[in-house]
Design a protein around this motif. Structure first.
Motif, PDB file in Angstrom:
ATOM      1  N   UNK A  35     -11.420   8.391  -6.675  1.00  0.00           N
ATOM      2  CA  UNK A  35     -11.103   8.422  -5.251  1.00  0.00           C
ATOM      3  C   UNK A  35     -11.694   9.662  -4.566  1.00  0.00           C
ATOM      4  N   UNK A  36     -12.263  10.546  -5.376  1.00  0.00           N
ATOM      5  CA  UNK A  36     -12.895  11.754  -4.849  1.00  0.00           C
ATOM      6  C   UNK A  36     -14.408  11.509  -4.877  1.00  0.00           C
ATOM      7  N   UNK A  37     -15.047  11.572  -3.722  1.00  0.00           N
ATOM      8  CA  UNK A  37     -16.463  11.204  -3.641  1.00  0.00           C
ATOM      9  C   UNK A  37     -17.267  12.349  -3.039  1.00  0.00           C
ATOM     10  N   UNK A  64       0.869  -1.179   0.000  1.00  0.00           N
ATOM     11  CA  UNK A  64       0.000   0.000   0.000  1.00  0.00           C
ATOM     12  C   UNK A  64       0.906   1.229   0.000  1.00  0.00           C
ATOM     13  N   UNK A  96      -1.799  24.487  -2.571  1.00  0.00           N
ATOM     14  CA  UNK A  96      -1.119  23.187  -2.547  1.00  0.00           C
ATOM     15  C   UNK A  96      -2.064  22.065  -2.959  1.00  0.00           C
ATOM     16  N   UNK A  97      -3.300  22.400  -3.305  1.00  0.00           N
ATOM     17  CA  UNK A  97      -4.270  21.372  -3.683  1.00  0.00           C
ATOM     18  C   UNK A  97      -4.099  20.990  -5.165  1.00  0.00           C
ATOM     19  N   UNK A 115      -2.561   9.993  -2.881  1.00  0.00           N
ATOM     20  CA  UNK A 115      -3.447   8.848  -2.692  1.00  0.00           C
ATOM     21  C   UNK A 115      -2.633   7.574  -2.463  1.00  0.00           C
ATOM     22  N   UNK A 116      -3.183   6.673  -1.639  1.00  0.00           N
ATOM     23  CA  UNK A 116      -2.567   5.355  -1.494  1.00  0.00           C
ATOM     24  C   UNK A 116      -3.419   4.323  -2.229  1.00  0.00           C
ATOM     25  N   UNK A 117      -2.743   3.450  -2.971  1.00  0.00           N
ATOM     26  CA  UNK A 117      -3.395   2.301  -3.587  1.00  0.00           C
ATOM     27  C   UNK A 117      -2.420   1.136  -3.501  1.00  0.00           C
ATOM     28  N   UNK A 125      -5.559   3.504   6.844  1.00  0.00           N
ATOM     29  CA  UNK A 125      -4.485   2.724   6.231  1.00  0.00           C
ATOM     30  C   UNK A 125      -4.588   1.250   6.625  1.00  0.00           C
ATOM     31  N   UNK A 174      -4.630  21.130   6.803  1.00  0.00           N
ATOM     32  CA  UNK A 174      -5.551  20.335   7.605  1.00  0.00           C
ATOM     33  C   UNK A 174      -4.807  19.351   8.493  1.00  0.00           C
ATOM     34  N   UNK A 220      -4.865  16.762   2.764  1.00  0.00           N
ATOM     35  CA  UNK A 220      -3.470  17.031   3.079  1.00  0.00           C
ATOM     36  C   UNK A 220      -3.234  18.532   3.166  1.00  0.00           C
ATOM     37  N   UNK A 221      -2.064  18.895   3.663  1.00  0.00           N
ATOM     38  CA  UNK A 221      -1.745  20.305   3.765  1.00  0.00           C
ATOM     39  C   UNK A 221      -2.083  20.848   5.133  1.00  0.00           C
ATOM     40  N   UNK A 228      -8.463   2.117  -2.217  1.00  0.00           N
ATOM     41  CA  UNK A 228      -7.942   3.479  -2.399  1.00  0.00           C
ATOM     42  C   UNK A 228      -8.026   4.202  -1.067  1.00  0.00           C
ATOM     43  N   UNK A 229      -7.034   5.038  -0.794  1.00  0.00           N
ATOM     44  CA  UNK A 229      -6.932   5.789   0.463  1.00  0.00           C
ATOM     45  C   UNK A 229      -6.561   7.215   0.073  1.00  0.00           C
ATOM     46  N   UNK A 230      -7.501   8.120   0.238  1.00  0.00           N
ATOM     47  CA  UNK A 230      -7.258   9.495  -0.234  1.00  0.00           C
ATOM     48  C   UNK A 230      -7.401  10.465   0.935  1.00  0.00           C
ATOM     49  N   UNK A 231      -6.285  11.019   1.414  1.00  0.00           N
ATOM     50  CA  UNK A 231      -6.346  11.879   2.598  1.00  0.00           C
ATOM     51  C   UNK A 231      -6.592  13.340   2.239  1.00  0.00           C
TER      52      UNK A 231
END
Lengths: 361, 181
Positions: free
Chosen positions: B62-64, A6, A117-118, A178-180, B20, B42, B39-40, B34-37
């Protein structure tokens, strides 16, 4: 079951670099790609493969270190995010002008300026149309998953060396953060000077031997006629790349009456949009360019007899849509939908835009 | 099967690592994940959230904008994510620090008093595993043995002695979770 890890997209870039036999990485931290340098420093590949990892004093220094390493025939790379990649443009132009292979990774963030930063996809023009000066092109790969982040490091180096041209991975904050799950490849050894010459020819400054003239790495030729000949040679190379290296993926295109065109993270959002639209009875497909230069112009053109309209979806004000329009040449309606400044479009917004701009419009 | 989950709370609560471990557990049973945090800024002391998707099929976005399950650990996250649950979805929250409890009647709502339990156990770090236990009781989408394997994969070797403690916390969460409506 295969062994999967992962990983974040940025971590996958670092791991792939170590495993594909990269000789050196030169970089400077910037969000949202700092994990590339962080992961490399934590992995200490200098102990394992001999790969050098160096945090330069600036992005400008980093890209010039890449220029030097590439001139020696080494597999060298750098990574940054949008403002940092802007700083590297002079060096990138020089590297393209000296016909040297290297890998550059851009994990794009919203701009212009320091921006946000997005995630964004507003560096398409810069990547594909030449961000630095002069008539040059980069080979541009657009990963849409963490596995592709991993795979495209090796692919990028292969193409860069095949054509002696810089390759760029155009990613963004979504794919970087993203993690995959990722299937890792085996280790490839770093090449010796003799292997570099045997494999790629004797252009690199690996030390002059008596049986060949001196190799000079430069992008300067003050004779305009010779410079024009050199430019013609470059253009011939780019046409060959356009002929041989186009990569793309088609999803749900067989019966499609409408087409979405999107790359990278936007293509992931569009995949969901395709599912949502088809639940509503709209026959829509997705064409995902994997190479942005060379662009899948022919693949789009081949859809023209079939589709009534095309929506290009990007996290920008509309950059790639220009290449879609060039491919379509006015034969069907082409519109753009995108969000900017680090805002990510949702699948529902894409479906709404398709209905509003293409189907009704 | 596709399960789309948002986990949201304060930075430092273990929100990202809970996601995770859940993602790794999915990999252990051969699923796509999928793991979408977020970030920044936040991450730096503010609210933190992570989207986790487990599926038997290739994962698209991954964006919902809507979720099957929301695991909510502070008031800001309640305000933001309660309305993003699908009708019939599941909301799990820790009542600690919640001043405006969830209002919707078209979703299932569960409570787990994880902060209180972690305090009682004198081990704040077990908090996120208590919450994960609560989720897995309500939605047993991954087998417990795969969570253990996931823990082994996501924790560095030097922390493997902590796995039994984490498993106990998971069990406590499963016991503590209660349905509100």
């Amino acid at each position: 079951m295969a062994d999967y890890k992962l990983m974040k997209g940025n971590e996958a870039i670092a791991e792939a670099a170590i495993r594909c036999g990269c000789d050196a990485y030169f970089g400077y931290p910037i969000t949202p790609q700092s994990e590339v340098l962080e992961t490399l420093m934590a992995r200490k590949p200098w102990d394992e493969t001999g790969m050098i990892v160096l945090q330069a004093e600036s992005e400008v220094a980093a890209i010039n270190m890449v220029y030097g390493g590439a001139g020696c025939g080494k597999k060298v790379m750098t990574s940054s995010s949008s403002p940092g990649i802007s700083l590297k443009q002079e060096g990138i132009s020089y590297i393209a002008g000296a016909e040297l292979p290297c890998l550059i990774v851009n994990v794009v963030r919203g701009g212009p300026g320091l921006g946000t930063i997005q995630p964004a996809q507003s560096d398409y023009f810069q990547s594909v149309k030449g961000g630095g000066h002069g008539d040059y092109r980069l080979i541009v790969l657009a990963p849409a998953s963490v596995q592709e982040m991993y795979d495209f490091v090796n692919l990028g180096f292969e193409l860069a060396f095949k054509y002696r041209n810089p390759a760029l991975i155009l990613s963004d904050g979504v794919i970087g953060q993203m993690m995959e799950k990722v299937q890792l490849g085996s280790y490839k050894p770093r090449l010796t000077n003799e292997e570099i010459v045997a494999r790629y020819g004797s252009w690199a400054t690996t030390g002059k031997t008596h049986d060949r003239p001196r190799n000079i790495i430069t992008s300067l030729d003050l004779d305009p006629y010779r410079q024009e000949q050199f430019n013609l040679k470059l253009q011939k190379k780019y046409r060959e790349i356009e002929e041989k290296e186009v990569r793309f993926e088609k999803i749900a295109c067989d019966d499609a009456e409408y087409l979405l065109v999107a790359y990278g993270s936007a293509s992931r959002i569009c995949q969901k949009a395709v599912d949502l639209a088809r639940e509503k009875g709209i026959k829509v497909g997705l064409l995902r360019p994997i190479t942005l230069f060379p662009y899948p112009t022919k693949a789009i053109r081949e859809m023209l007899g079939q589709v009534k309209g095309i929506l290009a979806v990007e996290m920008s004000a509309g950059q790639m849509v220009e290449d879609v329009r060039l491919a379509v040449d006015g034969k069907v309606k082409v519109e753009h939908f995108g969000r900017m400044g680090g805002v990510i479009a949702t699948p529902n917004e894409v479906v709404a835009a398709l209905e509003e701009k293409i189907i009704k419009g | 099967m596709t399960e789309e989950i948002i986990i949201a709370g304060f930075g430092g609560q273990g929100v990202l690592s809970m996601g995770k471990i859940l993602a790794y557990s999915g990999i252990m049973q051969d699923q796509e994940v999928a793991w979408m945090p977020s970030y920044g800024p936040e991450m730096r002391g503010g609210t933190a959230n992570v989207t986790v998707i487990l599926s038997d099929m290739r994962i698209s976005s991954p964006i919902l904008q809507e979720f099957d399950t929301a695991i909510i650990l502070n008031q800001q996250s309640m305000d933001k994510f309660e309305k993003m649950l699908k009708p019939g979805g599941v909301l799990i929250y820790d009542p600690n620090g919640i001043t405006r409890p969830p209002q919707r009647t078209d979703i299932s709502i569960y409570q787990v008093e994880a902060v209180e339990e972690a305090t009682r156990l004198k081990n704040a770090k077990t908090f996120n595993m208590i919450v994960l236990g609560a989720f897995l009781k309500v939605k047993p989408i991954v087998k417990l043995e795969n969570v253990t394997k996931g823990l082994e994969k996501s924790l560095p070797q030097r922390h493997h002695h902590l796995i039994p403690m984490n498993k106990d916390a998971l069990t406590r969460g499963m016991e503590l979770v209660k349905q509100i409506r």
